[in-house]
Design a protein around this motif. Sequence first.
Motif, PDB file in Angstrom:
ATOM      1  N   ALA A  54      22.441  44.195  20.700  1.00 14.61           N
ATOM      2  CA  ALA A  54      21.209  45.157  20.836  1.00 14.61           C
ATOM      3  C   ALA A  54      19.778  44.427  21.029  1.00 14.61           C
ATOM      4  CB  ALA A  54      21.101  45.611  19.402  1.00 14.61           C
ATOM      5  N   ASN A  55      19.784  42.948  20.731  1.00 13.17           N
ATOM      6  CA  ASN A  55      18.573  42.356  21.011  1.00 13.17           C
ATOM      7  C   ASN A  55      18.569  42.078  22.472  1.00 13.17           C
ATOM      8  OD1 ASN A  55      18.330  42.582  18.297  1.00 13.17           O
ATOM      9  ND2 ASN A  55      17.807  40.498  17.958  1.00 13.17           N
ATOM     10  N   TRP A  56      19.895  41.912  23.156  1.00 10.97           N
ATOM     11  CA  TRP A  56      19.625  41.550  24.512  1.00 10.97           C
ATOM     12  C   TRP A  56      19.432  42.602  25.377  1.00 10.97           C
ATOM     13  CZ3 TRP A  56      23.755  43.560  27.865  1.00 10.97           C
ATOM     14  CH2 TRP A  56      23.794  43.008  29.007  1.00 10.97           C
ATOM     15  N   VAL A  57      19.901  43.673  24.957  1.00 10.53           N
ATOM     16  CA  VAL A  57      19.418  45.209  25.617  1.00 10.53           C
ATOM     17  C   VAL A  57      17.875  45.408  25.669  1.00 10.53           C
ATOM     18  CG1 VAL A  57      19.594  47.426  25.848  1.00 10.53           C
ATOM     19  CG2 VAL A  57      21.719  46.097  25.611  1.00 10.53           C
ATOM     20  N   ARG A  58      17.491  45.156  24.335  1.00  5.24           N
ATOM     21  CA  ARG A  58      15.977  45.306  24.255  1.00  5.24           C
ATOM     22  C   ARG A  58      15.216  44.312  24.972  1.00  5.24           C
ATOM     23  NH1 ARG A  58      13.737  44.169  18.050  1.00  5.24           N
ATOM     24  NH2 ARG A  58      14.467  42.185  18.730  1.00  5.24           N
ATOM     25  N   GLY A  59      15.706  43.096  24.953  1.00  7.59           N
ATOM     26  CA  GLY A  59      14.778  41.783  25.739  1.00  7.59           C
ATOM     27  C   GLY A  59      14.895  42.413  27.415  1.00  7.59           C
ATOM     28  N   LEU A  60      16.054  42.760  27.656  1.00  7.99           N
ATOM     29  CA  LEU A  60      16.029  43.056  29.343  1.00  7.99           C
ATOM     30  C   LEU A  60      15.060  44.190  29.564  1.00  7.99           C
ATOM     31  CD1 LEU A  60      20.003  42.922  30.181  1.00  7.99           C
ATOM     32  CD2 LEU A  60      18.196  41.171  30.684  1.00  7.99           C
ATOM     33  N   SER A  61      15.059  45.200  28.659  1.00 12.67           N
ATOM     34  CA  SER A  61      14.219  46.432  28.881  1.00 12.67           C
ATOM     35  C   SER A  61      12.728  45.863  28.915  1.00 12.67           C
ATOM     36  CB  SER A  61      14.403  47.503  27.843  1.00 12.67           C
ATOM     37  OG  SER A  61      15.625  47.678  27.943  1.00 12.67           O
ATOM     38  N   TYR A  62      12.514  45.146  27.831  1.00 17.42           N
ATOM     39  CA  TYR A  62      10.890  44.495  27.557  1.00 17.42           C
ATOM     40  C   TYR A  62      10.485  43.784  28.667  1.00 17.42           C
ATOM     41  CZ  TYR A  62       7.069  42.505  25.279  1.00 17.42           C
ATOM     42  OH  TYR A  62       5.551  42.360  25.145  1.00 17.42           O
TER      43      TYR A  62
ATOM     44  N   ALA B 221      11.745  43.709  31.847  1.00 15.27           N
ATOM     45  CA  ALA B 221      11.787  44.451  33.178  1.00 15.27           C
ATOM     46  C   ALA B 221      10.376  45.404  33.068  1.00 15.27           C
ATOM     47  CB  ALA B 221      12.973  45.346  33.042  1.00 15.27           C
ATOM     48  N   GLU B 222      10.249  46.042  31.928  1.00 11.35           N
ATOM     49  CA  GLU B 222       8.792  46.756  31.856  1.00 11.35           C
ATOM     50  C   GLU B 222       7.740  45.886  31.952  1.00 11.35           C
ATOM     51  OE1 GLU B 222       6.344  49.905  31.451  1.00 11.35           O
ATOM     52  OE2 GLU B 222       8.404  49.951  31.484  1.00 11.35           O
ATOM     53  N   HIS B 223       7.826  44.717  31.388  1.00 19.48           N
ATOM     54  CA  HIS B 223       6.589  43.736  31.321  1.00 19.48           C
ATOM     55  C   HIS B 223       6.406  43.357  32.807  1.00 19.48           C
ATOM     56  CE1 HIS B 223       3.534  40.978  29.894  1.00 19.48           C
ATOM     57  NE2 HIS B 223       4.121  40.121  30.496  1.00 19.48           N
ATOM     58  N   GLY B 224       7.397  43.066  33.458  1.00 18.97           N
ATOM     59  CA  GLY B 224       7.238  42.644  35.051  1.00 18.97           C
ATOM     60  C   GLY B 224       6.777  43.562  36.118  1.00 18.97           C
ATOM     61  N   LYS B 225       6.666  44.932  35.659  1.00 21.36           N
ATOM     62  CA  LYS B 225       6.069  45.883  36.596  1.00 21.36           C
ATOM     63  C   LYS B 225       4.774  45.258  37.150  1.00 21.36           C
ATOM     64  CE  LYS B 225       8.188  49.912  34.977  1.00 21.36           C
ATOM     65  NZ  LYS B 225       8.010  51.305  34.292  1.00 21.36           N
TER      66      LYS B 225
ATOM     67  N   LEU C 283       7.715  40.108  41.403  1.00 27.58           N
ATOM     68  CA  LEU C 283       9.184  40.157  40.826  1.00 27.58           C
ATOM     69  C   LEU C 283       9.969  41.276  41.632  1.00 27.58           C
ATOM     70  CD1 LEU C 283      10.998  39.616  38.472  1.00 27.58           C
ATOM     71  CD2 LEU C 283       9.974  41.420  37.068  1.00 27.58           C
ATOM     72  N   VAL C 284      10.837  40.789  42.104  1.00 27.57           N
ATOM     73  CA  VAL C 284      11.812  41.648  42.881  1.00 27.57           C
ATOM     74  C   VAL C 284      13.448  41.998  42.167  1.00 27.57           C
ATOM     75  CG1 VAL C 284      10.564  41.245  45.028  1.00 27.57           C
ATOM     76  CG2 VAL C 284      12.642  39.746  44.554  1.00 27.57           C
ATOM     77  N   SER C 285      13.640  40.898  41.386  1.00 28.16           N
ATOM     78  CA  SER C 285      15.033  41.022  40.803  1.00 28.16           C
ATOM     79  C   SER C 285      14.981  40.279  39.433  1.00 28.16           C
ATOM     80  CB  SER C 285      15.958  40.437  41.838  1.00 28.16           C
ATOM     81  OG  SER C 285      15.717  38.994  42.323  1.00 28.16           O
ATOM     82  N   ILE C 286      16.271  40.637  38.828  1.00 34.36           N
ATOM     83  CA  ILE C 286      16.379  40.039  37.483  1.00 34.36           C
ATOM     84  C   ILE C 286      18.025  39.881  37.654  1.00 34.36           C
ATOM     85  CG2 ILE C 286      16.740  42.424  36.415  1.00 34.36           C
ATOM     86  CD1 ILE C 286      15.285  41.257  33.950  1.00 34.36           C
ATOM     87  N   GLY C 287      18.255  38.896  36.728  1.00 33.77           N
ATOM     88  CA  GLY C 287      19.504  38.391  36.232  1.00 33.77           C
ATOM     89  C   GLY C 287      20.036  38.914  34.722  1.00 33.77           C
TER      90      GLY C 287
ATOM     91  N   ALA D 265      19.901  49.409  31.316  1.00 33.93           N
ATOM     92  CA  ALA D 265      18.475  49.301  30.398  1.00 33.93           C
ATOM     93  C   ALA D 265      17.370  48.865  31.489  1.00 33.93           C
ATOM     94  CB  ALA D 265      18.830  48.419  29.319  1.00 33.93           C
ATOM     95  N   VAL D 266      17.814  47.970  32.256  1.00 27.39           N
ATOM     96  CA  VAL D 266      16.810  47.423  33.339  1.00 27.39           C
ATOM     97  C   VAL D 266      16.612  48.398  34.185  1.00 27.39           C
ATOM     98  CG1 VAL D 266      16.626  45.718  35.331  1.00 27.39           C
ATOM     99  CG2 VAL D 266      17.505  44.999  33.196  1.00 27.39           C
ATOM    100  N   HIS D 267      17.423  49.172  34.586  1.00 22.02           N
ATOM    101  CA  HIS D 267      16.960  50.264  35.722  1.00 22.02           C
ATOM    102  C   HIS D 267      16.180  51.352  35.084  1.00 22.02           C
ATOM    103  CE1 HIS D 267      17.166  52.452  39.478  1.00 22.02           C
ATOM    104  NE2 HIS D 267      17.695  53.473  38.843  1.00 22.02           N
ATOM    105  N   LYS D 268      16.385  51.746  33.873  1.00 20.36           N
ATOM    106  CA  LYS D 268      15.517  52.711  33.147  1.00 20.36           C
ATOM    107  C   LYS D 268      14.293  52.245  33.188  1.00 20.36           C
ATOM    108  CE  LYS D 268      19.135  55.211  31.064  1.00 20.36           C
ATOM    109  NZ  LYS D 268      20.112  55.241  29.622  1.00 20.36           N
ATOM    110  N   SER D 269      13.959  50.846  32.703  1.00 19.97           N
ATOM    111  CA  SER D 269      12.629  50.483  32.521  1.00 19.97           C
ATOM    112  C   SER D 269      11.908  50.047  33.830  1.00 19.97           C
ATOM    113  CB  SER D 269      12.855  49.032  31.764  1.00 19.97           C
ATOM    114  OG  SER D 269      13.405  49.359  30.436  1.00 19.97           O
ATOM    115  N   ASN D 270      12.596  49.775  34.922  1.00 22.46           N
ATOM    116  CA  ASN D 270      12.004  49.238  36.166  1.00 22.46           C
ATOM    117  C   ASN D 270      12.831  49.480  37.372  1.00 22.46           C
ATOM    118  OD1 ASN D 270      10.753  47.951  38.461  1.00 22.46           O
ATOM    119  ND2 ASN D 270      10.092  46.298  37.209  1.00 22.46           N
ATOM    120  N   PRO D 271      12.970  50.541  37.687  1.00 14.54           N
ATOM    121  CA  PRO D 271      13.886  51.026  38.845  1.00 14.54           C
ATOM    122  C   PRO D 271      13.959  50.198  40.147  1.00 14.54           C
ATOM    123  CG  PRO D 271      12.248  52.807  38.442  1.00 14.54           C
ATOM    124  CD  PRO D 271      11.990  51.948  37.559  1.00 14.54           C
ATOM    125  N   ASP D 272      12.851  49.657  40.411  1.00 18.96           N
ATOM    126  CA  ASP D 272      12.584  48.950  41.570  1.00 18.96           C
ATOM    127  C   ASP D 272      13.239  47.630  41.635  1.00 18.96           C
ATOM    128  OD1 ASP D 272      10.638  50.684  42.468  1.00 18.96           O
ATOM    129  OD2 ASP D 272       8.826  49.489  42.086  1.00 18.96           O
TER     130      ASP D 272
END
Length: 424
Positions: A195-203, A205-209, A214-218, A252-259
Motif C-alpha cells: 500500500a505504501n509503495w503504491v502511494r509513493g509511486l502515485s505521489y 508521479a504526481e509531484h514530477g509533473k 521527467l519522462v519515465s519512472i521505474g 497507479a503511475v499512469h493515473k497520476s501522470n499519464p505522460d
Amino acid sequence: MKPIAALLVLAGLSTAAPSPNVVQDEQAKRAVWPNGPFVTSGRWILDATGKNLTYAGTNWPGHNDVMIPEGLQYQSIETIVQKVKSLGMNAVRLTFAIQMIDEIYSNGGQDITIQRAFVQALGQANGTRVLNQVLAKNPRFNASTTRLQVFDAVAEELAKQQIYVHLDNHISKGMWCCSGTDGNTWWGDTYFSTANWVRGLSYMAEHGKSWRALVSIGLRNEPREPTNNQALSRSAYNWQSWYGYMRQGADAVHKSNPDLLIFLSGMNYDTTLTPVVQGTALTPGSGRFSFGDFPGYANKLVLELHNYENSIGNCNTLQNNLYRNGFQALTSSATNKFPVMMTEFGFQMDDRTWRGVYASCLASYLPAQKAGWFIWVLSGSYYIRSGTQDFEESWGLLNHDWSAWRSPSYVNGALLGMVKNTLS
C-alpha cells in the motif's frame, strides 16, 4: 439553415487550411525539448515527433539513509550535472526511497527539512557539519529546505542542460540496496508495504509533473527473493505475484501522470524477464503477459534489466545470457516486443577493469542493439552507506569529492565512444 462555412465566416472563423507557417509553428511547439510525452512502438521509444530515441546515462542515487541526492557536500548541483553533460549523456536515473513519502504523510503532508534529514542519518555533529558543507556548495538552499526541494533543484538543472530524468523507486526503507535479508526484497517484506509503495509511486508521479525533464519512472529496483523469510518466499515470490504487483504499480503511475513511460523490472535482482518476453506461463498460474492488461497505456511500457556478470570470460556467452534474459524483446523472434534498457551495470573504476571481457563486451553490445543504459554509478562517495559515513565508491565515475573522473582512461578509452555510438 445556413451552410456550415457561412456560419464559420459569420463567426469570424476561417475554413481555409492552416498556412504553412501555422503548421511549422505547431511542429516547433511539439519539438521543444524533451519532445514528449514519449510512447513505445514495438522495440522503439518514440518522442512526440515520432523520432526514435534511447537513453545513455548514469545512476545518481538519492535513496540512501539521508534520502537526498548524493555528492552535494562536495559539489554544486550545476557542477555535477555539467559533468554528466560533458560525457554526451542524455539521461540520469535518479533514485528515491518510499520512506521519504511515508514521512511526508506522517508529517501532515509536509516534507522534513534537509537539516533534520542529515542529523537523523549522520548524527548531530556530523549531520550539522555535512549540512553546512552542502549549503556552502549550494547556496540556494538553507537549513529549512526540504528533501523534495533538493530533488526539484536536481530535476530543474537536468532540464536546463537537456538531460532526461528517469525516476526510480529503488527501495522502501532508505538504505543501501540490495540483499536478500534487507527487508526490502519483495512485496510484503518487513519494510516493503504494498500500500505504501503504491502511494509513493502515485505521489512521485504526481509531484514530477512539475519536472520538465521527467519522462519515465521505474516501478521497483531489483525485486528479489526474501531469503530470510521462507513463508513469504514460498507464498509470493513467483511470476504470477510479480505480474499482479507490476500491474498495480503501473496503474497507479499512469493515473497520476499519464505522460510517463513505465519501466517493468524482472525477478532475481532484475536479471530476468524471460516469460514476459516469450509469452510463457507466469507460474505457478497459467496466465501470460498481455498488453491488454494495461488498458490505455500499453504503449508506455519498457523493460529494464540489470547485469553484473563481471567475471564472465566470453563475450558471446554474455550476449547469449542477455538475449535469453530479456533482450530478445528487441528482436522479431519475441512474442512480446518492448524497448529494453540496462538500467544498471558497473565495475571497478580503475585503469584495467574496463579493458576486460565484461566491460568491453557491453561497450559494444548495447550500442549495437540501440538499447538504452545507465551505468552504476555516478557517485564518488556517499553521505553514508551501510553504516560508514563518507563512504568511498570505487565503482563511481567520479572521484571521492566528485571533482574529476576516477578513471580518465575508461572515460576517454571507452565511455565517450559508448555514449556516442548509442545515441548516433
